[in-house]
Design a protein around this motif. Sequence first.
Motif, mmCIF file in Angstrom:
data_model
loop_
_atom_site.group_PDB
_atom_site.id
_atom_site.type_symbol
_atom_site.label_atom_id
_atom_site.label_comp_id
_atom_site.label_asym_id
_atom_site.label_seq_id
_atom_site.Cartn_x
_atom_site.Cartn_y
_atom_site.Cartn_z
ATOM 1 N N ALA A 64 0.818 -1.216 0.000
ATOM 2 C CA ALA A 64 0.000 0.000 0.000
ATOM 3 C C ALA A 64 0.853 1.267 0.000
ATOM 4 C CB ALA A 64 -0.939 0.006 1.206
ATOM 5 N N GLU A 65 1.953 1.250 0.738
ATOM 6 C CA GLU A 65 2.809 2.433 0.863
ATOM 7 C C GLU A 65 3.961 2.437 -0.142
ATOM 8 O OE1 GLU A 65 2.269 5.089 2.778
ATOM 9 O OE2 GLU A 65 0.423 4.189 3.533
ATOM 10 N N LYS A 66 4.057 1.376 -0.933
ATOM 11 C CA LYS A 66 5.119 1.249 -1.938
ATOM 12 C C LYS A 66 6.505 1.424 -1.316
ATOM 13 C CE LYS A 66 2.102 2.594 -5.652
ATOM 14 N NZ LYS A 66 1.118 3.617 -5.703
ATOM 15 N N ILE A 67 6.741 0.705 -0.227
ATOM 16 C CA ILE A 67 8.022 0.764 0.470
ATOM 17 C C ILE A 67 9.078 0.107 -0.409
ATOM 18 C CG2 ILE A 67 9.287 0.083 2.551
ATOM 19 C CD1 ILE A 67 6.984 2.150 3.003
ATOM 20 N N LYS A 68 10.176 0.828 -0.643
ATOM 21 C CA LYS A 68 11.214 0.364 -1.559
ATOM 22 C C LYS A 68 12.352 -0.365 -0.866
ATOM 23 C CE LYS A 68 10.229 4.252 -4.529
ATOM 24 N NZ LYS A 68 10.597 5.597 -4.845
ATOM 25 N N SER A 69 12.675 0.032 0.364
ATOM 26 C CA SER A 69 13.780 -0.599 1.073
ATOM 27 C C SER A 69 13.681 -0.283 2.563
ATOM 28 C CB SER A 69 15.131 -0.122 0.523
ATOM 29 O OG SER A 69 15.330 1.245 0.815
ATOM 30 N N ILE A 70 14.550 -0.932 3.325
ATOM 31 C CA ILE A 70 14.623 -0.655 4.750
ATOM 32 C C ILE A 70 16.065 -0.319 5.089
ATOM 33 C CG2 ILE A 70 12.631 -1.982 5.533
ATOM 34 C CD1 ILE A 70 14.651 -4.271 6.120
ATOM 35 N N PRO A 71 16.290 0.413 6.138
ATOM 36 C CA PRO A 71 15.297 1.007 7.020
ATOM 37 C C PRO A 71 14.499 2.082 6.292
ATOM 38 C CG PRO A 71 17.467 1.874 7.532
ATOM 39 C CD PRO A 71 17.662 0.798 6.508
#
Length: 107
Positions: A64-71
């Motif tokens: 949903a948030e289109k998170i690409k990497s962490i942290p």
Amino acid sequence: MIEKSEKQVFNMKAAGESFVLFLYSPLCGTCKAAEQMLNSIERVYDQVSFVRANINTMPALVKAEKIKSIPCLQVVQNGSAIKTIYAFHSIPSLVQRLHPIFDSINK
């Protein structure tokens, strides 16, 4: 920082809350260093709610948030992400990027 589940994060956003969301993985060394930086910042900005969430248990949020990497650090205001940070660099760098946002939230 308080640990939240995927459902709790979605509920906080749906309720229109403002908070800082730190997404991490327990096995990520860079995430551990980033969390130490955030712990220092959290002590300075004690009026801001900081929460953390294990990205390994949040597939719907990642999509949903289109998170690409962490942290990953998201500043959520009124239930919507207004700033996403992937490169933490240093405490002064984070403060420089976050202070104007925190200052506007508290006015």
